[in-house]
Design a protein around this motif. Structure first.
Motif, short mmCIF file in Angstrom:
data_model
loop_
_atom_site.label_atom_id
_atom_site.label_comp_id
_atom_site.label_asym_id
_atom_site.label_seq_id
_atom_site.Cartn_x
_atom_site.Cartn_y
_atom_site.Cartn_z
N LEU A 226 0.83 -1.21 0.00
CA LEU A 226 0.00 0.00 0.00
C LEU A 226 0.86 1.25 0.00
N CYS A 227 0.36 2.27 -0.66
CA CYS A 227 1.00 3.58 -0.54
C CYS A 227 -0.10 4.62 -0.59
N LEU A 228 0.28 5.89 -0.57
CA LEU A 228 -0.71 6.96 -0.62
C LEU A 228 -0.58 7.71 -1.94
N ALA A 229 -1.72 8.07 -2.52
CA ALA A 229 -1.69 8.82 -3.77
C ALA A 229 -2.78 9.88 -3.74
N CYS A 230 -2.52 10.98 -4.46
CA CYS A 230 -3.56 11.99 -4.58
C CYS A 230 -4.60 11.45 -5.57
N GLU A 231 -5.77 12.09 -5.58
CA GLU A 231 -6.88 11.57 -6.39
C GLU A 231 -6.47 11.49 -7.87
N LYS A 232 -5.78 12.54 -8.32
CA LYS A 232 -5.40 12.62 -9.73
C LYS A 232 -4.54 11.43 -10.15
N CYS A 233 -3.48 11.19 -9.35
CA CYS A 233 -2.57 10.08 -9.67
C CYS A 233 -3.29 8.74 -9.55
N ASN A 234 -4.15 8.64 -8.53
CA ASN A 234 -4.86 7.39 -8.30
C ASN A 234 -5.71 7.03 -9.51
N ILE A 235 -6.42 8.02 -10.04
CA ILE A 235 -7.27 7.77 -11.21
C ILE A 235 -6.41 7.45 -12.42
N LYS A 236 -5.33 8.24 -12.54
CA LYS A 236 -4.45 8.06 -13.70
C LYS A 236 -3.84 6.66 -13.72
N LYS A 237 -3.49 6.19 -12.53
CA LYS A 237 -2.86 4.86 -12.47
C LYS A 237 -3.90 3.78 -12.73
N GLY A 238 -5.07 3.94 -12.13
CA GLY A 238 -6.14 2.98 -12.34
C GLY A 238 -5.69 1.57 -12.01
N THR A 239 -5.86 0.66 -12.94
CA THR A 239 -5.47 -0.73 -12.67
C THR A 239 -4.17 -1.08 -13.41
N LYS A 240 -3.43 -0.03 -13.78
CA LYS A 240 -2.15 -0.30 -14.47
C LYS A 240 -1.14 -0.88 -13.50
N ASN A 241 -0.21 -1.65 -14.01
CA ASN A 241 0.91 -2.10 -13.20
C ASN A 241 1.82 -0.91 -12.93
N ILE A 242 2.48 -0.93 -11.79
CA ILE A 242 3.32 0.22 -11.44
C ILE A 242 4.47 0.37 -12.44
N GLU A 243 5.02 -0.73 -12.92
CA GLU A 243 6.13 -0.66 -13.88
C GLU A 243 5.67 0.03 -15.17
N GLN A 244 4.43 -0.27 -15.53
CA GLN A 244 3.86 0.30 -16.75
C GLN A 244 3.55 1.78 -16.54
N PHE A 245 2.99 2.09 -15.35
CA PHE A 245 2.58 3.46 -15.04
C PHE A 245 3.78 4.40 -14.96
N LEU A 246 4.87 3.91 -14.39
CA LEU A 246 6.04 4.75 -14.19
C LEU A 246 7.16 4.41 -15.18
N ALA A 247 6.78 3.92 -16.34
CA ALA A 247 7.78 3.50 -17.33
C ALA A 247 8.74 4.62 -17.67
N LYS A 248 8.22 5.87 -17.66
CA LYS A 248 9.06 7.00 -18.06
C LYS A 248 9.79 7.63 -16.88
N LYS A 249 9.49 7.16 -15.67
CA LYS A 249 10.14 7.73 -14.49
C LYS A 249 10.80 6.63 -13.69
N PRO A 250 11.90 6.06 -14.19
CA PRO A 250 12.52 4.92 -13.51
C PRO A 250 12.99 5.24 -12.09
N ASP A 251 13.44 6.49 -11.83
CA ASP A 251 13.94 6.81 -10.48
C ASP A 251 12.80 6.82 -9.46
N VAL A 252 11.63 7.34 -9.88
CA VAL A 252 10.47 7.34 -8.97
C VAL A 252 10.05 5.91 -8.67
N LEU A 253 10.04 5.09 -9.70
CA LEU A 253 9.68 3.68 -9.55
C LEU A 253 10.58 2.99 -8.54
N LYS A 254 11.88 3.26 -8.68
CA LYS A 254 12.86 2.63 -7.81
C LYS A 254 12.63 3.07 -6.35
N ARG A 255 12.39 4.38 -6.18
CA ARG A 255 12.20 4.92 -4.83
C ARG A 255 10.96 4.30 -4.17
#
Ligand SMILES: [Zn+2]
Length: 425
Positions: A226-255
């Motif tokens: 579990l983590c915390l997300a703002c409404e905007k990010c939560n909707i944007k992510k939806g049911t995507k996998n995190i790797e897929q959602f953050l494909a363009k931000k590898p450092d955020v994914l790693k963190r």
């Protein structure tokens, strides 16, 4: 509805607080006198034999800027207060003192031996601004113990209760398991993710509990997922996998992935100020019980109360039901007891004017609460507020929003002696 009136008998034993209308009746009949204006306390003119009042629990919600205080008798909330601390003010004046001393020592003064590495700090040392929080809260507990039959203390000690969760990261307590556990988990996550959206880092918005590995794709309810997300990010992510959602931000994914795995230490749930206060409160000899922030929030939501410091205080610990008999808490603001400066300085740190040695002018001192009834001149009217004395005898009175200047001491009468606090209701 204002706070219940605290009462003591002629031999100063605390009695049960009484309803304001009862107090008014007693005062009108001459069976009681006003003992103190803040907190409003009456003294019964007779000694009560074996008063045996119903015991009162004092409840505390210590905060960094404001501490909530509540007096609860059985399930009745009779009295509430919000104590505002002056942490920032202490820090500022210590820094000012430091810079004045530093510049003085660089000027043409006598030789002073170098002093270094000779300072020690005792165990459990707290910064003065934090120690002050403990001291003022302690002062108020002691004060209220004199005026009310307090038989126990409830303090919010921890933000979340790990015992309740039994090491959430390992044993895999499920988020949905039980309503109370949900509140504890939320508090836990707020601390773990530093009250920020994990994806975009936005603060001070409503955060939603987010499944890192989406539930729709078999993600678990475990806290480590579990983590915390703002409404905007939560909707944007939806049911995507995190790797897929953050494909363009590898450092955020790693963190996020590494932070998700890291369990929060138990110690981070309790800050040192609260611990010190807890140990201090035990010195009263009264039983001190503690609750968690998650439990407080759970109680407050269940009882459908608005979020204020004093109502939060009333919800600390085990609360079955709560009858709120007051709506107006006493607002207490720590103002300190003045300054020891011998002279004031200009903005460059050079002495500009002396401070009078005597704090008293015509029987008043700065910080007294006075009533001024002005009968002549431009400022005709009645003013009640905190006085700032001037040697000329022409005082300033600060009211709720404005400052009235140049009120003669002749018009003033004392309501409450300076005690280091400012009051409002
Ligand atoms: Zn976001």
């Amino acid at each position: 509805m204002s706070n219940y009136v605290l009462a003591i008998d002629a031999s100063k034993q605390p009695l049960s607080p009484c309803h304001p209308s009862v107090a008014r009746k007693l005062l009108n009949q001459g069976r009681a006198l006003v003992y103190r204006k803040y907190p409003f306390t009456i003294i019964i003119t007779k000694t009560v034999e074996n008063p045996n009042p119903e015991p009162i629990q004092i409840k505390l919600d210590p905060g960094s800027k404001t501490t909530g205080i509540a007096l609860v008798q059985g399930n009745k909330l009779l009295w509430g207060a919000e104590l505002t601390h002056r942490g920032q003010g202490i820090k500022a004046s210590l820094e000012s003192r430091r810079s004045l001393r530093r510049s003085r020592k660089n000027r043409h003064t006598r030789y002073r031996q170098a002093r270094f590495l000779n300072r020690t700090r005792h165990k459990g040392w707290l910064a003065p601004s934090l120690q002050h929080r403990v001291e003022t809260t302690w002062t108020w507990v002691k004060k209220l113990m004199k005026f009310a039959p307090i038989k126990g203390i409830d303090q919010e000690l921890v933000r979340f209760d790990l015992q309740q969760l039994e090491n959430p990261e390992i044993s895999g307590v499920e988020y949905q398991q039980g309503e109370l556990a949900g509140y504890e988990v939320r508090e836990y996550l707020l601390n773990k993710w530093e009250r920020k959206c994990a994806y975009c880092g936005i603060e001070n918005v409503c955060l939603q509990v987010e499944h890192i590995h989406p539930k729709a794709k078999g993600g678990s309810n475990r806290v480590s997922n579990l983590c915390l997300a703002c409404e905007k990010c939560n909707i944007k992510k939806g049911t995507k996998n995190i790797e897929q959602f953050l494909a363009k931000k590898p450092d955020v994914l790693k963190r996020i992935l590494s932070q998700a795995k890291r369990p929060l230490q138990d110690a981070t749930a309790v800050n040192s100020t609260r611990w010190t206060l807890f140990n201090r409160l035990k010195e009263t000899g009264l039983p001190v019980s503690t609750g968690s922030g998650g439990l407080t929030k759970f109680n407050r939501t269940r009882l459908n109360l608005p979020k204020t410091h004093w109502l939060d205080a009333a919800c600390v610990g085990q609360v079955e039901s709560l009858e709120v008999l007051t709506r107006k808490p006493l607002l207490i603001k720590a103002t300190g007891h003045g300054t020891r400066q011998m002279c004031r300085t200009d903005k460059f740190g050079f002495p500009s004017r002396y401070v009078p040695r005597l704090k008293f002018v015509k029987g008043f001192q700065t910080g007294d609460i006075v009533r001024a009834i002005v009968t002549s001149g431009k400022k005709i009217g009645t003013y009640i507020g905190r006085v700032a004395v001037r040697t000329t005898g022409s005082f300033n009175i600060s009211l709720k929003e404005t400052l009235v200047q140049g009120i003669s001491h002749k018009y003033c009468s004392l309501i409450h002696r300076k005690d280091g606090y400012l009051y409002a209701t």
